[in-house]
Scaffold this active site. Sequence first.
Site, PDB file in Angstrom:
ATOM      1  N   VAL A  88      46.132  39.340  37.022  1.00  0.00           N
ATOM      2  CA  VAL A  88      46.494  39.104  35.620  1.00  0.00           C
ATOM      3  C   VAL A  88      45.670  37.940  35.074  1.00  0.00           C
ATOM      4  CG1 VAL A  88      48.362  38.640  34.012  1.00  0.00           C
ATOM      5  CG2 VAL A  88      48.826  39.956  36.077  1.00  0.00           C
ATOM      6  N   ASP A  89      45.592  36.857  35.841  1.00  0.00           N
ATOM      7  CA  ASP A  89      44.760  35.726  35.423  1.00  0.00           C
ATOM      8  C   ASP A  89      43.309  36.146  35.235  1.00  0.00           C
ATOM      9  OD1 ASP A  89      46.623  33.568  35.349  1.00  0.00           O
ATOM     10  OD2 ASP A  89      46.634  33.514  37.518  1.00  0.00           O
ATOM     11  N   LEU A  90      42.791  36.921  36.179  1.00  0.00           N
ATOM     12  CA  LEU A  90      41.384  37.303  36.117  1.00  0.00           C
ATOM     13  C   LEU A  90      41.109  38.223  34.939  1.00  0.00           C
ATOM     14  CD1 LEU A  90      40.727  37.775  39.934  1.00  0.00           C
ATOM     15  CD2 LEU A  90      39.889  35.929  38.475  1.00  0.00           C
ATOM     16  N   GLY A 119      41.185  36.157  31.851  1.00  0.00           N
ATOM     17  CA  GLY A 119      39.945  35.393  31.750  1.00  0.00           C
ATOM     18  C   GLY A 119      38.790  36.233  31.258  1.00  0.00           C
TER      19      GLY A 119
END
Length: 387
Positions: free
Chosen positions: A172-174, A177
């Site tokens: 999710v973070d990636l 980003g």
Amino acid sequence: MTAPLSPAGPLSGVRVLDLSRMIAAPFAAMSLGELGADVVKVERAGAGDDTRFFGPFDESGESPYFWAYNRNKAGIALDLSSDEGRQVVRRLALEWADVVIENFKGGTLERWGLGLDDLRAEKPSLVTASVRGYPLGDDRPGYDFILQAGAGLMSITGEPDGDPVRVGLPVVDLFAGHYLTSGILAALLERARSGRGQHVSVSLYEAQVSMLAHAGLHYLALGHQTPRVGNGNSSAGPYDVYPTKTDPVAVCCGSQHQFTGFCRELGREDLLEDPRFGSNSARVAHKSDLDAIVVAEFAALPAEAVLAKLEAAGVPSGPVRTLPEVFDDEPATQPMKHVLPTDGGGQQPAIGLPWVFSDTPVGPRSAAPRLGQQSEEILALLTDGAV
């Protein structure tokens, strides 16, 4: 600042002020640096980015976790609770930066007199960008695991008769980003046309929901909750990780043509006449029957022989590799491996991002900074008015 190790890249001349920490927003700033932008990362004096304390650590006590999201940056450490620290940030934003990236809790920058709207009012060409946990108006902090659970991903990940399972990396973070990176690039393109910057915002929640892709559309269009199928596939088969006499192999048989080749190469043309396996949907409905046949056929063959037969049949397949095998033995990975020198004479490994440009090559440009590594250099530029 620190001299880059690779060619300038397509974003040469773009300046990015990274006020963020953790993963999603720092990854976006690092990506812009990989593309050639000059990036300054601001960290809390005496503390630094939280990921500096995520182990395991190398022999010098540094965190590869931090390196993964913070190369290509010059580092400055500031006390943002002080007027002096906030003034440095303001000057970098207004006198130096083209882009400001942040992921503070809502209202924090405003309390410090660094609100992004105010900065853009003073410098209309400035592009600002934020990562939030949830859509605007919801100030809960966002954590990858909680978003994988709460935004649907874990409901479709795991074994059919097991518990929901998170993906083993902060996807999710990636994804957030990556979305922030592409949004910033679009804003820079619009600025080149209009001369005006704008604000780009991405939330982890919305990034995760967008990742549901066809599974989400299956629900919206058909009212169908995609089931957990482990390594299988709810739309095609045979599709799974299967044991062989030696090592497991991944098989992705996605069309009738591929299934025909699969059966012929294994000498099981009889399966083509079996109504249980006459179409992808039929094969999915009878997955356990088909899987039992595949396991029996593969049992006497080493993985190499199975993969050779599948390649001859035109069926996508491959080994299930460990990280040592990927990084040490796989030729395709070798160009992505980099070693970046550090200021103390050490080395820092890096995994390159996958862009390939024909005219403006890109790649890792500098090692992740030590906390405040370029503070004096950056402050001197401000003092000299050289920004």
